[in-house]
Design an enzyme around this catalytic site. Sequence first.
Site, PDB file in Angstrom:
ATOM      1  N   GLU A 193      44.255  46.475  41.874  1.00  0.00           N
ATOM      2  CA  GLU A 193      43.818  47.623  41.074  1.00  0.00           C
ATOM      3  C   GLU A 193      44.786  47.878  39.904  1.00  0.00           C
ATOM      4  OE1 GLU A 193      42.866  51.005  43.565  1.00  0.00           O
ATOM      5  OE2 GLU A 193      41.202  49.929  44.497  1.00  0.00           O
ATOM      6  N   GLU A 318      37.540  45.043  48.505  1.00  0.00           N
ATOM      7  CA  GLU A 318      37.597  46.381  49.098  1.00  0.00           C
ATOM      8  C   GLU A 318      36.210  46.995  48.993  1.00  0.00           C
ATOM      9  OE1 GLU A 318      40.697  49.153  48.044  1.00  0.00           O
ATOM     10  OE2 GLU A 318      42.179  47.559  47.785  1.00  0.00           O
TER      11      GLU A 318
END
Length: 514
Positions: A193, A318
């Site tokens: 991220e 994810e």
Amino acid sequence: MQKKITLLLLLAFSCQLFAQTVTIKARPSDAAPHISKHIYGHFAEHLGRCIYDGFYVGEDSKLPNTVGVRNDIIEALRALKIPNLRWPGGCFADTYHWKDGIGPKENRPTIVNQWWGGSTEDNSFGTHDFLNLCELLDTEPYLSANVGSGTVRETEEWLQYTTHDGISPMADLRRSNGREQPWRVRYWGVGNEAWGCGGNMTAEYYANIYRQFATYMRDWNLQDDTPVFRIASGASGDDYQWTETLMKNIKPDLVEALALHHYAVTDWSDKGPSVSFDETQYFGTMREALKMEEFVVKHAAIMDRYDPEKKIALFVDEWGGWYDTEPAYEAGVLYQQNTMRDAMIAGTTLNTFNNHADRVKMANLAQTVNVLQAVILTDAEKMLLTPTYHVMKMYAVHQDATLIPLSFDSPKYTLGDEQLPAISASASRDSSGKVHFSLVNIDARKSHTIKIEAAALQLSKLSGEILSSAAIQDYNDFDTPGKISTETFRGASLRQGTISLEIPPFSVIVLKGE
């Protein structure tokens, strides 16, 4: 007049029944993609009670364990046939310095988990512990390298430490810490991220950083069957510009996969309860979960423009449902219960991945134990398997099978002025010739009749199992851990190549044809 009214009512009722019948056409194709087993991967982060007081209880624990890892968790995950496990994060990965977690445990420094609760960890679970756990589970490790606060050299040395079989400083350090032979570590995330907790970078900046890190991530082990597989930190949800920028700026020979993250959250400021939700909240969660189809299709289309041969994979590393932490477990950050709603998320999402197996080659449910949409929950010596666990186990039949493309028009699940497709499905044929159909009905109130036109598959025998319950809010707890579990499904018939069944509201069915 009365006869006419009765006839009209009967016609209306018949039309309603007809409208609820779903005809699915199975179209086997020699060009259909292989469904990678890695779509059924998992994720374990240093977060709340996932690692400590979850997987890891320590060698001195009274709970039965193997080198500190709970034996009941090892047994449950083996039964699930998990193909890979991602570690140590997540946001935690970009604060983690791997050398803090090797060597004698009493000499390891502590670390403050600045992302998740500010807890102090003693680094007793580190690289050796994780990679040895993967060997116990017969699963492939997926390591997330620290790009946000780490260095190129730190990542390169971690790669050397874990995989090099020759003479080198890091390989020698590994041997001095008790591991003679290298581990088989193929998958490496280059940051996590990067647009957020991994550094709040722009896509252009991260592309440059990625190229630098990837250049020095060499195949230290020189094993032909274990080349380094580098995964770029990809987009969140509908950030298509991020994918465009990475595909445009990273040389194809430096990247093997792009990641994608998406959680089924309706409102990040108020995620809602994990158990005491109403149908409106359920509908909103499913609306967000079903966006996975759109995101996969649109990100894949961007990738196709730069990589028409599909050499670069899409990893949804994810995904899952995310709700407010259960009040009784505030100390266990992101601990939530797991209901039939989560089974619906799992079933529909996995069908999406199966149906796009030409580009989606790995996915990682967040997370394995005690965090978010966990497959396992623990409380001291107690352990339970969630509805999501059962869906993942039912769907394990698709691992490494060949996709059978399906075509159908789904009836609508309607709430107020909104509509969602009620039925989700995917199918595959395994190496032994067995065919499996996975079917989900997310409608909270209506059953649907399904007819599968499967004559081309030449089936002669049919069996199945179902996951269902009386209420969408139902879950397994430590007093009734078996309240929700799979049962034999006998409601399907096979006649002249057509499979017929009725699928109840909020249920998952997997059929096996031979």
